[in-house]
Motif scaffolding. Structure first.
Motif, mmCIF file in Angstrom:
data_model
loop_
_atom_site.group_PDB
_atom_site.id
_atom_site.type_symbol
_atom_site.label_atom_id
_atom_site.label_comp_id
_atom_site.label_asym_id
_atom_site.label_seq_id
_atom_site.Cartn_x
_atom_site.Cartn_y
_atom_site.Cartn_z
ATOM 1 N N ARG A 54 15.357 -44.282 1.077
ATOM 2 C CA ARG A 54 16.463 -44.429 2.020
ATOM 3 C C ARG A 54 16.001 -44.104 3.448
ATOM 4 N NH1 ARG A 54 19.913 -41.696 -0.533
ATOM 5 N NH2 ARG A 54 21.160 -43.422 -1.340
ATOM 6 N N SER A 55 15.267 -43.016 3.601
ATOM 7 C CA SER A 55 14.794 -42.620 4.931
ATOM 8 C C SER A 55 13.824 -43.638 5.508
ATOM 9 C CB SER A 55 14.125 -41.245 4.851
ATOM 10 O OG SER A 55 15.035 -40.257 4.420
ATOM 11 N N ALA A 56 12.909 -44.128 4.672
ATOM 12 C CA ALA A 56 11.896 -45.075 5.144
ATOM 13 C C ALA A 56 12.524 -46.407 5.549
ATOM 14 C CB ALA A 56 10.845 -45.294 4.061
ATOM 15 N N LEU A 57 13.488 -46.892 4.770
ATOM 16 C CA LEU A 57 14.142 -48.169 5.094
ATOM 17 C C LEU A 57 15.002 -48.048 6.347
ATOM 18 C CD1 LEU A 57 15.139 -49.313 1.486
ATOM 19 C CD2 LEU A 57 13.327 -50.267 2.918
ATOM 20 N N ARG A 58 15.690 -46.927 6.492
ATOM 21 C CA ARG A 58 16.522 -46.738 7.680
ATOM 22 C C ARG A 58 15.653 -46.638 8.934
ATOM 23 N NH1 ARG A 58 21.108 -42.295 5.787
ATOM 24 N NH2 ARG A 58 22.426 -43.752 4.615
ATOM 25 N N LYS A 59 14.495 -46.020 8.784
ATOM 26 C CA LYS A 59 13.600 -45.862 9.935
ATOM 27 C C LYS A 59 13.176 -47.215 10.490
ATOM 28 C CE LYS A 59 9.332 -43.556 11.330
ATOM 29 N NZ LYS A 59 8.192 -42.706 10.886
ATOM 30 N N GLU A 60 13.014 -48.182 9.589
ATOM 31 C CA GLU A 60 12.610 -49.527 10.002
ATOM 32 C C GLU A 60 13.802 -50.456 10.200
ATOM 33 O OE1 GLU A 60 9.569 -50.337 10.810
ATOM 34 O OE2 GLU A 60 8.805 -48.336 10.283
ATOM 35 N N GLU B 54 6.520 -53.548 1.247
ATOM 36 C CA GLU B 54 5.390 -52.704 1.629
ATOM 37 C C GLU B 54 5.804 -51.243 1.738
ATOM 38 O OE1 GLU B 54 2.018 -53.179 2.132
ATOM 39 O OE2 GLU B 54 2.538 -54.971 0.980
ATOM 40 N N ILE B 55 6.976 -51.012 2.281
ATOM 41 C CA ILE B 55 7.478 -49.646 2.412
ATOM 42 C C ILE B 55 7.692 -49.015 1.044
ATOM 43 C CG2 ILE B 55 9.459 -48.266 3.153
ATOM 44 C CD1 ILE B 55 9.762 -50.180 5.508
ATOM 45 N N LEU B 56 8.335 -49.768 0.159
ATOM 46 C CA LEU B 56 8.624 -49.248 -1.179
ATOM 47 C C LEU B 56 7.339 -49.022 -1.984
ATOM 48 C CD1 LEU B 56 11.698 -51.510 -2.030
ATOM 49 C CD2 LEU B 56 11.738 -49.112 -1.318
ATOM 50 N N ARG B 57 6.354 -49.872 -1.767
ATOM 51 C CA ARG B 57 5.092 -49.754 -2.503
ATOM 52 C C ARG B 57 4.352 -48.476 -2.147
ATOM 53 N NH1 ARG B 57 -0.090 -51.030 -1.652
ATOM 54 N NH2 ARG B 57 0.385 -51.787 0.446
ATOM 55 N N LYS B 58 4.565 -47.972 -0.926
ATOM 56 C CA LYS B 58 3.832 -46.797 -0.451
ATOM 57 C C LYS B 58 4.602 -45.486 -0.651
ATOM 58 C CE LYS B 58 1.441 -49.451 3.145
ATOM 59 N NZ LYS B 58 1.237 -49.623 4.617
ATOM 60 N N LEU B 59 5.727 -45.545 -1.344
ATOM 61 C CA LEU B 59 6.517 -44.329 -1.522
ATOM 62 C C LEU B 59 5.765 -43.261 -2.301
ATOM 63 C CD1 LEU B 59 10.083 -45.730 -2.299
ATOM 64 C CD2 LEU B 59 9.321 -44.580 -0.211
#
Length: 217
Positions: free
Chosen positions: A76-82, A111-116
């Motif tokens: 959630r944090s990573a997706l919101r950041k982008e 790509e974001i989800l893959r690096k979680l």
């Protein structure tokens, strides 16, 4: 049949030594202070003095559930950041599900989800639906780590009892064998091991309505 004298002397000597080293176990605790330091009570095992025998099970499901919740928060944090719009972000057991409605954002989101987490894989279900799950190898490694940490926690708490010759070993995939010679109250042991200490912090965004939060915005 005649027994040689040296054999008789040897048997008697061994018997006397055995009695000498066993003597501290028969004396009261107050008398041990005047005994030589090298003459200490023999540590008796569970079969000789009794004690507690417990088989503990590590709740791996609860551990993986917490990790899944943490993974959801990181996603959630990573997706919101982008500034990537998402819907249906949720965790089911060790599987994370999310949908990216905007076509042009899906590759970046993937790509974001893959690096979680280094131990996860991502599956594309089509139409922007993604599933993130841990690999079999990563799950086994996490199980070993969790059980190992649990053994250390149990060992530290059992040390508070001052028990000598305790046995704390792993048994199977998710169990811990615990043997405590001389400890006759297993309920006290369970109470000691059942204590939990956990501190968590959560950020609250008061600028988002409940409807928007449920919609994943």
């Amino acid at each position: 049949m005649r027994i040689e004298n040296w054999k008789i002397v040897l048997v008697v000597l061994v018997g006397l030594l055995g009695g000498l080293f066993a003597l501290p176990n028969a004396l009261p605790t107050s008398a041990l202070s005047v005994m030589p330091k090298w003459l200490t009570p023999v540590s008796l095992g569970l079969d000789l003095q009794g004690g507690s025998h417990l088989l503990l099970e590590v709740d791996l499901k609860a551990v993986f559930k917490e990790q899944s919740v943490s993974l959801v928060e990181n996603a959630r944090s990573a997706l919101r950041k982008e500034n990537i719009r998402y819907i249906g972000l949720s965790a089911e057991a060790v599987v994370i599900r999310v949908s990216i409605p905007e076509t042009e954002q899906r590759e970046t989101a993937r790509e974001i989800l893959r690096k979680l987490d280094a131990g996860t894989e991502i599956n594309d279900g089509g139409n922007g639906a993604y599933q993130i799950h841990y690999t079999e190898f990563a799950l086994n490694e996490k199980k070993r780590t969790v059980v190992g940490q649990s053994i250390e926690i149990v060992r530290r708490r059992i040390d508070e009892l001052g028990t000598r010759e305790s046995t704390i070993i792993r048994q199977g995939d998710d169990r811990i064998l615990l043997q405590l010679p001389g400890v006759e109250n297993p309920e006290h042991v369970k109470s000691l091991l059942g204590k939990t200490a956990k501190l968590t912090f959560h950020l609250v965004d008061h600028g988002v309505s409940i409807q928007d939060a449920l919609a994943g915005r």
